[in-house]
Design a protein around this motif. Sequence first.
Motif, mmCIF file in Angstrom:
data_model
loop_
_atom_site.group_PDB
_atom_site.id
_atom_site.type_symbol
_atom_site.label_atom_id
_atom_site.label_comp_id
_atom_site.label_asym_id
_atom_site.label_seq_id
_atom_site.Cartn_x
_atom_site.Cartn_y
_atom_site.Cartn_z
ATOM 1 N N ALA A 244 29.856 45.765 78.379
ATOM 2 C CA ALA A 244 29.691 46.884 77.344
ATOM 3 C C ALA A 244 28.641 48.120 78.016
ATOM 4 O O ALA A 244 27.769 47.786 78.727
ATOM 5 C CB ALA A 244 29.052 46.237 76.211
ATOM 6 N N THR A 245 28.986 49.167 77.493
ATOM 7 C CA THR A 245 28.195 50.382 77.867
ATOM 8 C C THR A 245 26.814 50.139 76.938
ATOM 9 O O THR A 245 26.617 49.606 76.009
ATOM 10 C CB THR A 245 28.755 51.601 77.321
ATOM 11 N N PRO A 246 25.588 50.608 77.837
ATOM 12 C CA PRO A 246 24.399 50.403 77.204
ATOM 13 C C PRO A 246 23.924 51.692 76.484
ATOM 14 O O PRO A 246 22.883 52.011 75.970
ATOM 15 C CB PRO A 246 23.628 50.522 78.513
ATOM 16 N N PHE A 247 25.096 52.708 76.095
ATOM 17 C CA PHE A 247 24.939 53.634 75.148
ATOM 18 C C PHE A 247 26.057 54.168 74.358
ATOM 19 O O PHE A 247 27.264 53.291 74.694
ATOM 20 C CB PHE A 247 24.881 54.958 76.271
ATOM 21 N N SER A 248 25.914 54.617 73.379
ATOM 22 C CA SER A 248 26.946 55.094 72.242
ATOM 23 C C SER A 248 27.852 55.986 72.945
ATOM 24 O O SER A 248 27.539 56.730 73.983
ATOM 25 C CB SER A 248 26.441 55.720 71.058
ATOM 26 N N LEU A 249 29.249 55.959 72.523
ATOM 27 C CA LEU A 249 30.391 57.019 73.124
ATOM 28 C C LEU A 249 30.842 57.744 71.925
ATOM 29 O O LEU A 249 30.840 57.500 70.885
ATOM 30 C CB LEU A 249 31.296 56.125 73.643
ATOM 31 N N MET A 250 31.420 58.829 72.441
ATOM 32 C CA MET A 250 32.307 59.702 71.329
ATOM 33 C C MET A 250 33.640 59.997 72.292
ATOM 34 O O MET A 250 33.783 60.138 73.545
ATOM 35 C CB MET A 250 31.444 60.811 71.259
ATOM 36 N N LEU A 251 34.477 60.201 71.171
ATOM 37 C CA LEU A 251 35.967 60.861 71.728
ATOM 38 C C LEU A 251 35.829 62.380 71.265
ATOM 39 O O LEU A 251 35.874 62.636 70.261
ATOM 40 C CB LEU A 251 37.018 59.997 70.972
ATOM 41 N N VAL A 252 35.863 63.230 72.490
ATOM 42 C CA VAL A 252 35.946 64.665 72.117
ATOM 43 C C VAL A 252 37.554 65.048 72.246
ATOM 44 O O VAL A 252 37.962 64.837 73.358
ATOM 45 C CB VAL A 252 34.973 65.388 73.293
ATOM 46 N N VAL A 253 37.965 65.680 71.499
ATOM 47 C CA VAL A 253 39.525 66.012 71.450
ATOM 48 C C VAL A 253 39.540 67.384 71.204
ATOM 49 O O VAL A 253 39.116 68.126 70.105
ATOM 50 C CB VAL A 253 40.303 65.192 70.251
ATOM 51 N N PHE A 254 40.481 68.131 72.008
ATOM 52 C CA PHE A 254 40.913 69.545 71.778
ATOM 53 C C PHE A 254 42.191 69.527 71.165
ATOM 54 O O PHE A 254 43.172 68.876 71.865
ATOM 55 C CB PHE A 254 40.624 70.271 72.918
ATOM 56 N N GLY A 255 42.423 70.171 70.110
ATOM 57 C CA GLY A 255 43.988 70.387 69.750
ATOM 58 C C GLY A 255 44.405 69.070 68.786
ATOM 59 O O GLY A 255 45.607 69.172 69.005
ATOM 60 N N ALA A 256 43.678 68.514 68.265
ATOM 61 C CA ALA A 256 43.894 67.399 67.349
ATOM 62 C C ALA A 256 44.603 68.033 66.052
ATOM 63 O O ALA A 256 44.093 68.912 65.688
ATOM 64 C CB ALA A 256 42.693 66.491 67.360
ATOM 65 N N THR A 257 45.426 67.058 65.796
ATOM 66 C CA THR A 257 46.012 67.539 64.193
ATOM 67 C C THR A 257 45.190 66.603 63.149
ATOM 68 O O THR A 257 44.846 65.697 63.908
ATOM 69 C CB THR A 257 47.541 67.247 64.159
#
Length: 307
Positions: free
Chosen positions: A275-288
């Motif tokens: 598991a990652t020792p930090f939080s994650l984010m999903l960055v999306v360009f052009g999402a509907t």
Amino acid sequence: MCRLILLKCDRPRRHILIEVIRAARKAKGWLQRSLAARAAVSSQAIYRLERGIGSAKTMEAAAKALDYRLTGVAPGRTLAEQLRNRRVKQKVSISSLAKRTGLSPTTISAVENGGGSIASVVRILKVLAPKAKRRAPERAYWGQGDKEDRDSRFTPEEFMEPVYAAFGDIDLDPCGHPSSPVVATRRFILGNGDDGLRDAWFGRFVYVNPPFSAQLRWLRRAHEQWRMGNAHTIACLVPARTDSAWFHETLRADADVYFLQGRVRFIDLRGGSQATPFSLMLVVFGATAEQKEAFAATVAGFWMDRK
């Protein structure tokens, strides 16, 4: 009663060769369909393979996709060549081997030419190389060496399933790796001379799990390729770092950002997970709106409001 008899009869057909192929797939974190895509066979063919059923060609294709080879047989580029060389080395004729395996000479010749069935291969192995085992895979690194190894962490299959479901098939993985379970029509692989930070991206949907040590460079590259119109939608899985001015001035205005709840267990080069020792984010360009809603329905977290 009949079911128990069938199960008992099926077990002896599973040679260690089949069991280790199955274990090698799981160690990479691949589903059967992921291996099927890389081996260019059907998912049903992989399902049958892992039960000791099907063609030797399917097994060879799967072994190649998994970078799986046997030791304790003989030199050879393929298993068929290894078996033939083993027989010749032991000075065993085809007719003699046929008697010892219960196979016909024609079947043995077919196996040595890359054909035949998995069951036939297993019979021959039991006679010619009963102590054959998997050769230890060579350790590979992304980039220059050990200090770069920490960046070689691959998105697990269970996380990718919601990505496929929400955004569709991936046309390009510009930060690809041979051991990654991500299924994409095209992958840029550094070892093949590709460079996602140099080569133009393309496609309807691009997925990126970049080296975290160069997170900002890859996010800037994704933003650039999206603004140029090279890709319609780009999703980047990165650590949730929001301290840069570029995040506040550019990402908040042009991207949809989804903050994940919990930690994702990434796969390393040895097939382990952590598991990652930090939080994650999903960055999306052009999402509907539909894509965002579909992703949020299956992955815990929340979308950040645009600036």
